[in-house]
Design an enzyme around this catalytic site. Structure first.
Site, PDB file in Angstrom:
ATOM      1  N   ASP A  30       0.871  -1.157   0.000  1.00  0.00           N
ATOM      2  CA  ASP A  30       0.000   0.000   0.000  1.00  0.00           C
ATOM      3  C   ASP A  30       0.918   1.220   0.000  1.00  0.00           C
ATOM      4  O   ASP A  30       2.096   1.114   0.350  1.00  0.00           O
ATOM      5  CB  ASP A  30      -0.890  -0.032   1.245  1.00  0.00           C
ATOM      6  CG  ASP A  30      -1.786   1.186   1.344  1.00  0.00           C
ATOM      7  OD1 ASP A  30      -2.416   1.563   0.334  1.00  0.00           O
ATOM      8  OD2 ASP A  30      -1.855   1.770   2.445  1.00  0.00           O
ATOM      9  N   ASP A  61       0.066   5.117   0.987  1.00  0.00           N
ATOM     10  CA  ASP A  61      -0.082   6.048   2.108  1.00  0.00           C
ATOM     11  C   ASP A  61      -0.187   5.287   3.425  1.00  0.00           C
ATOM     12  O   ASP A  61      -1.070   4.452   3.596  1.00  0.00           O
ATOM     13  CB  ASP A  61      -1.314   6.924   1.895  1.00  0.00           C
ATOM     14  CG  ASP A  61      -1.257   7.718   0.591  1.00  0.00           C
ATOM     15  OD1 ASP A  61      -0.144   8.103   0.191  1.00  0.00           O
ATOM     16  OD2 ASP A  61      -2.312   7.941  -0.027  1.00  0.00           O
TER      17      ASP A  61
END
Length: 178
Positions: A13, A15
């Site tokens: 992922d 952020d």
């Protein structure tokens, strides 16, 4: 005895895992790396793994920034990874959201938006890999759930040093990961 095939890819992922989540960050000047993130990507790259990013980017759909701004942010990530020998092979993004201001992205449950596995499945297909050859690391339950739906293990990053976390959770499966 572990009968899993060798690990070939790690999906990350963005952020909250690679960069500090300032909320809809798209300006390269606001790229603040999570501790150990650049080192983790470099270590995975050196170990011969494909590193791919899968990121929900509803800020695009909400009209906060456009795709070009997001791509500039990703280019800056690559630029800052290069001196350490790190490389992200591909960035997959889902700009969709049920409340999107941009009509093309106003979709209630798009197959790409995590926890749906669309981005992961596309990354596997593009790379010619099976789910057994990959894992996902994310900071939200929706990341781990997307991995489960794609048939791969998911690891929930609790924060702290990403490199130390990667070595801890993948060290047994990736010889020479340091």
């Amino acid at each position: 005895m572990d009968t899993s095939p060798p690990l070939a890819a790690v999906f990350l992922d963005r952020d909250g895992v690679l960069n500090i989540d300032h909320g809809y960050v798209s300006d390269p000047a606001r790229l603040d790396w999570i501790d150990g993130a650049r080192e983790a990507v470099a270590a995975l790259t050196r170990a011969g793994l494909r590193v791919m990013v899968v990121t929900n980017q509803s800020g695009v759909g909400r009209g906060y920034f456009d795709e070009a701004a997001m791509h500039r942010f990703h280019a800056e990530m690559q630029r800052q990874l290069a001196p350490l020998g790190g490389r992200i092979e591909a960035f997959y993004f889902a700009p969709h959201h049920e409340d999107a201001a941009v009509e093309a992205y106003r979709v209630a449950d798009h197959p790409d938006r995590k926890p749906n596995p669309g981005m992961l499945l596309r990354g596997l297909a593009d790379s010619g890999l099976t789910p057994a050859q990959a894992v996902i690391i994310g900071d939200k339950d929706s990341d781990v759930e997307a991995g489960r739906r794609a048939g791969m293990p998911g690891y929930l990053f609790p924060g702290g040093d990403l490199h130390a976390f990667v070595v801890e959770v993948l060290g047994d499966r990736v010889p020479g990961l340091k």
